[in-house]
Design a protein around this motif. Sequence first.
Motif, PDB file in Angstrom:
ATOM      1  N   SER A 199     -37.389 -33.428 -22.320  1.00  0.00           N
ATOM      2  CA  SER A 199     -36.079 -32.914 -22.710  1.00  0.00           C
ATOM      3  C   SER A 199     -35.192 -32.613 -21.510  1.00  0.00           C
ATOM      4  O   SER A 199     -33.993 -32.494 -21.642  1.00  0.00           O
ATOM      5  CB  SER A 199     -36.235 -31.651 -23.562  1.00  0.00           C
ATOM      6  OG  SER A 199     -36.851 -30.634 -22.798  1.00  0.00           O
ATOM      7  N   HIS A 200     -35.777 -32.482 -20.317  1.00  0.00           N
ATOM      8  CA  HIS A 200     -34.998 -32.181 -19.118  1.00  0.00           C
ATOM      9  C   HIS A 200     -34.961 -33.345 -18.131  1.00  0.00           C
ATOM     10  O   HIS A 200     -34.304 -33.253 -17.101  1.00  0.00           O
ATOM     11  CB  HIS A 200     -35.569 -30.955 -18.407  1.00  0.00           C
ATOM     12  CG  HIS A 200     -35.486 -29.708 -19.213  1.00  0.00           C
ATOM     13  ND1 HIS A 200     -34.311 -29.023 -19.401  1.00  0.00           N
ATOM     14  CD2 HIS A 200     -36.428 -29.027 -19.894  1.00  0.00           C
ATOM     15  CE1 HIS A 200     -34.543 -27.959 -20.156  1.00  0.00           C
ATOM     16  NE2 HIS A 200     -35.817 -27.948 -20.470  1.00  0.00           N
ATOM     17  N   SER A 208     -31.526 -34.628 -17.395  1.00  0.00           N
ATOM     18  CA  SER A 208     -30.548 -33.570 -17.195  1.00  0.00           C
ATOM     19  C   SER A 208     -29.989 -33.571 -15.777  1.00  0.00           C
ATOM     20  O   SER A 208     -30.651 -33.987 -14.830  1.00  0.00           O
ATOM     21  CB  SER A 208     -31.174 -32.201 -17.467  1.00  0.00           C
ATOM     22  OG  SER A 208     -31.481 -32.046 -18.830  1.00  0.00           O
ATOM     23  N   GLY A 212     -22.765 -31.499 -24.573  1.00  0.00           N
ATOM     24  CA  GLY A 212     -23.737 -31.851 -23.541  1.00  0.00           C
ATOM     25  C   GLY A 212     -24.184 -30.678 -22.700  1.00  0.00           C
ATOM     26  O   GLY A 212     -25.057 -30.832 -21.854  1.00  0.00           O
ATOM     27  N   CYS A 213     -23.596 -29.505 -22.925  1.00  0.00           N
ATOM     28  CA  CYS A 213     -24.025 -28.304 -22.206  1.00  0.00           C
ATOM     29  C   CYS A 213     -25.308 -27.797 -22.870  1.00  0.00           C
ATOM     30  O   CYS A 213     -25.282 -27.346 -24.008  1.00  0.00           O
ATOM     31  CB  CYS A 213     -22.943 -27.232 -22.231  1.00  0.00           C
ATOM     32  SG  CYS A 213     -23.395 -25.734 -21.337  1.00  0.00           S
ATOM     33  N   LYS A 214     -26.432 -27.906 -22.157  1.00  0.00           N
ATOM     34  CA  LYS A 214     -27.727 -27.542 -22.729  1.00  0.00           C
ATOM     35  C   LYS A 214     -28.087 -26.085 -22.466  1.00  0.00           C
ATOM     36  O   LYS A 214     -28.718 -25.440 -23.302  1.00  0.00           O
ATOM     37  CB  LYS A 214     -28.813 -28.461 -22.173  1.00  0.00           C
ATOM     38  CG  LYS A 214     -28.602 -29.915 -22.590  1.00  0.00           C
ATOM     39  CD  LYS A 214     -29.562 -30.850 -21.902  1.00  0.00           C
ATOM     40  CE  LYS A 214     -30.907 -30.830 -22.573  1.00  0.00           C
ATOM     41  NZ  LYS A 214     -31.816 -31.864 -22.037  1.00  0.00           N
ATOM     42  N   GLU A 245     -27.025 -26.591 -17.155  1.00  0.00           N
ATOM     43  CA  GLU A 245     -27.764 -27.838 -17.391  1.00  0.00           C
ATOM     44  C   GLU A 245     -26.938 -28.727 -18.316  1.00  0.00           C
ATOM     45  O   GLU A 245     -26.556 -28.312 -19.415  1.00  0.00           O
ATOM     46  CB  GLU A 245     -29.120 -27.548 -18.028  1.00  0.00           C
ATOM     47  CG  GLU A 245     -29.918 -28.812 -18.282  1.00  0.00           C
ATOM     48  CD  GLU A 245     -31.256 -28.564 -18.951  1.00  0.00           C
ATOM     49  OE1 GLU A 245     -31.984 -29.551 -19.170  1.00  0.00           O
ATOM     50  OE2 GLU A 245     -31.575 -27.400 -19.262  1.00  0.00           O
ATOM     51  N   TRP A 246     -26.708 -29.956 -17.846  1.00  0.00           N
ATOM     52  CA  TRP A 246     -25.945 -30.942 -18.615  1.00  0.00           C
ATOM     53  C   TRP A 246     -26.878 -32.058 -19.062  1.00  0.00           C
ATOM     54  O   TRP A 246     -27.790 -32.435 -18.330  1.00  0.00           O
ATOM     55  CB  TRP A 246     -24.804 -31.504 -17.759  1.00  0.00           C
ATOM     56  CG  TRP A 246     -23.830 -30.433 -17.410  1.00  0.00           C
ATOM     57  CD1 TRP A 246     -23.768 -29.740 -16.237  1.00  0.00           C
ATOM     58  CD2 TRP A 246     -22.825 -29.895 -18.253  1.00  0.00           C
ATOM     59  NE1 TRP A 246     -22.778 -28.812 -16.311  1.00  0.00           N
ATOM     60  CE2 TRP A 246     -22.181 -28.870 -17.535  1.00  0.00           C
ATOM     61  CE3 TRP A 246     -22.406 -30.167 -19.556  1.00  0.00           C
ATOM     62  CZ2 TRP A 246     -21.141 -28.129 -18.070  1.00  0.00           C
ATOM     63  CZ3 TRP A 246     -21.370 -29.430 -20.085  1.00  0.00           C
ATOM     64  CH2 TRP A 246     -20.745 -28.428 -19.352  1.00  0.00           C
ATOM     65  N   SER A 247     -26.610 -32.610 -20.219  1.00  0.00           N
ATOM     66  CA  SER A 247     -27.482 -33.637 -20.781  1.00  0.00           C
ATOM     67  C   SER A 247     -27.433 -34.949 -20.005  1.00  0.00           C
ATOM     68  O   SER A 247     -28.420 -35.683 -19.972  1.00  0.00           O
ATOM     69  CB  SER A 247     -27.151 -33.883 -22.252  1.00  0.00           C
ATOM     70  OG  SER A 247     -25.794 -34.263 -22.394  1.00  0.00           O
ATOM     71  N   ASN A 248     -26.307 -35.245 -19.354  1.00  0.00           N
ATOM     72  CA  ASN A 248     -26.178 -36.506 -18.618  1.00  0.00           C
ATOM     73  C   ASN A 248     -24.926 -36.475 -17.742  1.00  0.00           C
ATOM     74  O   ASN A 248     -24.171 -35.496 -17.756  1.00  0.00           O
ATOM     75  CB  ASN A 248     -26.135 -37.696 -19.589  1.00  0.00           C
ATOM     76  CG  ASN A 248     -25.052 -37.536 -20.641  1.00  0.00           C
ATOM     77  OD1 ASN A 248     -23.937 -37.124 -20.357  1.00  0.00           O
ATOM     78  ND2 ASN A 248     -25.389 -37.862 -21.884  1.00  0.00           N
TER      79      ASN A 248
END
Length: 112
Positions: A8-9, A12, A45-47, A68-71
Amino acid sequence: MTTPTPASHAASIFRIDRFVVPADALPAFMERLRFTQRTLDTVPGCKQNLLLQREDRPGEIDIITLVEWSNAEAIAAARTTMQERYAEEGFDPAAFIQKLGVQADMGVYRNA
């Protein structure tokens, strides 16, 4: 022994900023950081979006922000969003930091 990165990270991207803030500037600085934090929370996208504080030295407070951003697309969208907000307000982040006497170390990180 290394700890595997959770899937999941893995993709990131992390924006990690460290600030050394004079104690008397902390209220104004934190008000601004909380505004930024609330704004970034709305960007897809902000995780996770953390604001951390440590008081080790008299008269100075360490502040760390970790988002943490998804991409890469999500972090680019966040950058655009904040630039638009700052332009609307006529806010200059660099001048604000300098005026308050804050030392900053900012960067974008990926899993190693």
